[in-house]
Motif scaffolding. Structure first.
Motif, PDB file in Angstrom:
ATOM      1  N   LEU A   1      34.495  54.780  90.433  1.00 43.27           N
ATOM      2  CA  LEU A   1      33.046  54.743  90.615  1.00 43.27           C
ATOM      3  C   LEU A   1      32.563  56.103  91.098  1.00 43.27           C
ATOM      4  CD1 LEU A   1      32.832  51.369  92.591  1.00 43.27           C
ATOM      5  CD2 LEU A   1      32.821  51.692  90.128  1.00 43.27           C
ATOM      6  N   ALA A   2      31.525  56.619  90.473  1.00 45.50           N
ATOM      7  CA  ALA A   2      30.965  57.915  90.862  1.00 45.50           C
ATOM      8  C   ALA A   2      29.489  57.739  91.194  1.00 45.50           C
ATOM      9  CB  ALA A   2      31.136  58.940  89.744  1.00 45.50           C
ATOM     10  N   LEU A   3      29.082  58.276  92.337  1.00 44.49           N
ATOM     11  CA  LEU A   3      27.695  58.157  92.779  1.00 44.49           C
ATOM     12  C   LEU A   3      26.904  59.367  92.297  1.00 44.49           C
ATOM     13  CD1 LEU A   3      25.589  56.609  94.482  1.00 44.49           C
ATOM     14  CD2 LEU A   3      26.322  57.986  96.436  1.00 44.49           C
ATOM     15  N   LEU A   4      26.119  59.179  91.251  1.00 44.56           N
ATOM     16  CA  LEU A   4      25.293  60.253  90.705  1.00 44.56           C
ATOM     17  C   LEU A   4      24.253  59.666  89.769  1.00 44.56           C
ATOM     18  CD1 LEU A   4      27.112  62.185  87.821  1.00 44.56           C
ATOM     19  CD2 LEU A   4      27.717  59.874  88.553  1.00 44.56           C
ATOM     20  N   PRO A   5      23.117  60.366  89.595  1.00 41.36           N
ATOM     21  CA  PRO A   5      22.122  59.911  88.623  1.00 41.36           C
ATOM     22  C   PRO A   5      22.542  60.329  87.220  1.00 41.36           C
ATOM     23  CG  PRO A   5      21.359  61.902  89.691  1.00 41.36           C
ATOM     24  CD  PRO A   5      22.651  61.530  90.370  1.00 41.36           C
ATOM     25  N   PRO A   6      22.040  59.675  86.183  1.00 39.84           N
ATOM     26  CA  PRO A   6      22.409  60.042  84.810  1.00 39.84           C
ATOM     27  C   PRO A   6      22.093  61.494  84.478  1.00 39.84           C
ATOM     28  CG  PRO A   6      21.264  57.930  84.856  1.00 39.84           C
ATOM     29  CD  PRO A   6      21.154  58.498  86.228  1.00 39.84           C
ATOM     30  N   GLU A   7      21.068  62.057  85.124  1.00 42.13           N
ATOM     31  CA  GLU A   7      20.658  63.430  84.831  1.00 42.13           C
ATOM     32  C   GLU A   7      21.722  64.457  85.201  1.00 42.13           C
ATOM     33  OE1 GLU A   7      17.513  60.673  84.926  1.00 42.13           O
ATOM     34  OE2 GLU A   7      18.840  61.241  86.595  1.00 42.13           O
ATOM     35  N   GLN A   8      22.652  64.102  86.080  1.00 41.63           N
ATOM     36  CA  GLN A   8      23.714  65.020  86.482  1.00 41.63           C
ATOM     37  C   GLN A   8      25.024  64.742  85.755  1.00 41.63           C
ATOM     38  OE1 GLN A   8      23.604  64.823  90.969  1.00 41.63           O
ATOM     39  NE2 GLN A   8      23.599  67.047  90.735  1.00 41.63           N
ATOM     40  N   ALA A   9      24.976  63.899  84.749  1.00 41.97           N
ATOM     41  CA  ALA A   9      26.202  63.433  84.104  1.00 41.97           C
ATOM     42  C   ALA A   9      26.448  64.036  82.728  1.00 41.97           C
ATOM     43  CB  ALA A   9      26.182  61.913  84.003  1.00 41.97           C
ATOM     44  N   GLY A  10      25.784  65.126  82.396  1.00 39.93           N
ATOM     45  CA  GLY A  10      26.030  65.755  81.100  1.00 39.93           C
ATOM     46  C   GLY A  10      25.529  64.893  79.959  1.00 39.93           C
ATOM     47  N   GLN A  11      26.456  64.355  79.169  1.00 40.11           N
ATOM     48  CA  GLN A  11      26.116  63.455  78.067  1.00 40.11           C
ATOM     49  C   GLN A  11      26.757  62.094  78.321  1.00 40.11           C
ATOM     50  OE1 GLN A  11      27.559  65.865  74.717  1.00 40.11           O
ATOM     51  NE2 GLN A  11      25.430  66.265  74.173  1.00 40.11           N
ATOM     52  N   PRO A  12      26.152  61.299  79.181  1.00 43.80           N
ATOM     53  CA  PRO A  12      26.760  60.020  79.556  1.00 43.80           C
ATOM     54  C   PRO A  12      26.539  58.940  78.509  1.00 43.80           C
ATOM     55  CG  PRO A  12      24.647  60.240  80.636  1.00 43.80           C
ATOM     56  CD  PRO A  12      24.871  61.527  79.879  1.00 43.80           C
ATOM     57  N   LEU A  13      27.304  57.881  78.637  1.00 42.48           N
ATOM     58  CA  LEU A  13      27.071  56.662  77.872  1.00 42.48           C
ATOM     59  C   LEU A  13      26.252  55.745  78.782  1.00 42.48           C
ATOM     60  CD1 LEU A  13      29.713  54.651  75.852  1.00 42.48           C
ATOM     61  CD2 LEU A  13      28.120  53.487  77.384  1.00 42.48           C
ATOM     62  N   ARG A  14      25.016  55.455  78.384  1.00 50.08           N
ATOM     63  CA  ARG A  14      24.105  54.707  79.254  1.00 50.08           C
ATOM     64  C   ARG A  14      23.919  53.284  78.755  1.00 50.08           C
ATOM     65  NH1 ARG A  14      19.175  58.684  80.989  1.00 50.08           N
ATOM     66  NH2 ARG A  14      18.783  56.868  82.316  1.00 50.08           N
ATOM     67  N   PHE A  15      23.945  52.352  79.693  1.00 46.88           N
ATOM     68  CA  PHE A  15      23.689  50.960  79.356  1.00 46.88           C
ATOM     69  C   PHE A  15      22.203  50.776  79.064  1.00 46.88           C
ATOM     70  CE2 PHE A  15      27.229  50.065  82.634  1.00 46.88           C
ATOM     71  CZ  PHE A  15      28.212  50.295  81.684  1.00 46.88           C
ATOM     72  N   ALA A  16      21.888  49.909  78.111  1.00 46.83           N
ATOM     73  CA  ALA A  16      20.485  49.622  77.811  1.00 46.83           C
ATOM     74  C   ALA A  16      19.807  48.977  79.012  1.00 46.83           C
ATOM     75  CB  ALA A  16      20.383  48.710  76.589  1.00 46.83           C
ATOM     76  N   ARG A  17      20.554  48.184  79.738  1.00 49.46           N
ATOM     77  CA  ARG A  17      20.036  47.537  80.944  1.00 49.46           C
ATOM     78  C   ARG A  17      21.043  47.750  82.071  1.00 49.46           C
ATOM     79  NH1 ARG A  17      18.618  41.321  80.494  1.00 49.46           N
ATOM     80  NH2 ARG A  17      17.062  42.247  79.090  1.00 49.46           N
ATOM     81  N   ARG A  18      20.564  48.262  83.184  1.00 48.10           N
ATOM     82  CA  ARG A  18      21.457  48.507  84.317  1.00 48.10           C
ATOM     83  C   ARG A  18      22.057  47.206  84.831  1.00 48.10           C
ATOM     84  NH1 ARG A  18      19.862  53.451  88.181  1.00 48.10           N
ATOM     85  NH2 ARG A  18      19.137  54.940  86.615  1.00 48.10           N
TER      86      ARG A  18
END
Length: 284
Positions: free
Chosen positions: A68-85
């Motif tokens: 588990l990493a504590l960070l916002p998506p904006e600091q994650a380069g090119q993340p894989l984002r869930f459609a719904r958190r």
């Protein structure tokens, strides 16, 4: 939060928070870029609590192994984002655990309307990003990324059930502390300052990955004294000596590209694989 509170989470939180605050402040004074935000105490406690109870669950017969990493998506380069958190809960963590079991993949955690939630996965995290790894049921490790290599971390604390162990940074500065231990812990070594590859850490990570235990004995180059401590004959000796790893480490830093990194990984895994055999693997 599902289930009773995990007492060790509350106990270790102040120590973990102080550690991150100290290192983040030092990094800012040095002009470091790409730094994570300092986590709040209640955030640290909530993540550890949820991860602990998740580690005790089983999903389709498997115990979860999660990073588990504590960070916002904006600091994650090119993340894989869930459609719904997804909510940060033991049940949700155990469900998504198979997606982040592979090395280098982290489950991104961040605040969503004042509640912690899982927003997706990432391989990119900033320096001093709070990371919590679930190793096995009841065994958690708090750590952070150091240097430019995304695979190198410094352990901060280890929690096993109600036991808490804090990694002592100051201990490596004692006169009788072996240089090898200092390098493995990542404190005060050239790797911490210059982002060079610490092959001993790579070997340790690969050894842990095979899950069979193992010992690695590092002896001085050019010395034969260590042979007096070995029971002969040695059934699995290697001749001639396997020198690929040493040759790769002699490569100039400016020439260490993608092909070099892949070759280094192959060499590390070849040596680490030998440690799964009974006895100790000897290198110089």
């Amino acid at each position: 939060m599902i289930g009773p509170a995990y007492p060790a989470a509350r106990e270790v939180t102040p120590m973990v928070l102080a550690h991150f605050a100290r290192h983040l402040e030092a990094a800012r004074q040095q002009g470091r870029q790409d730094l994570a935000s300092l986590p709040e105490a209640q955030t640290i406690e909530a993540i550890i609590d949820a991860a602990f109870w998740a580690s005790l669950r089983r999903e389709e017969g498997y115990s979860p192994k999660i990073s588990l990493a504590l960070l916002p998506p904006e600091q994650a380069g090119q993340p894989l984002r869930f459609a719904r958190r997804l909510p940060l809960s033991p049940s949700s963590l155990s469900k998504v655990a198979p997606a982040v079991e592979r090395q280098g993949i982290h489950l991104g955690i961040w605040l969503d309307s004042n509640d912690l939630s899982m927003w997706g996965t990432t391989r990119t995290i900033p320096r001093f990003c709070f990371v919590l790894e679930v190793i096995e049921p009841g065994l958690l490790v708090v750590k952070y990324r150091r240097g430019q290599d995304p695979g190198k971390f410094v352990n901060v604390a280890v929690l096993k059930g109600d036991q808490i162990k804090i990694v002592d940074e100051q201990g490596t500065s004692l006169p009788d502390c072996p240089d090898l231990l200092t390098r493995l812990l990542g404190f005060g070594s050239p790797d911490t300052q210059g982002d060079s590859v610490n092959v001993l850490v790579q070997l340790a990570v690969s050894m842990r990955a095979h899950g069979r235990g193992g010992s690695l004995l590092v002896v001085p180059q050019g010395s034969e004294v260590w042979r007096e401590s070995i029971v002969w004959p040695v059934p699995y000796s290697v001749e001639p000596s396997f020198s690929e790893l040493a040759e790769l480490m002699r490569t100039d830093a400016g020439e260490r590209g993608q092909l070099w990194q892949e070759a280094l990984l192959d060499a590390v895994e070849a040596i680490a694989g030998l440690t799964a055999v009974d006895g100790a693997t000897v290198i110089s």
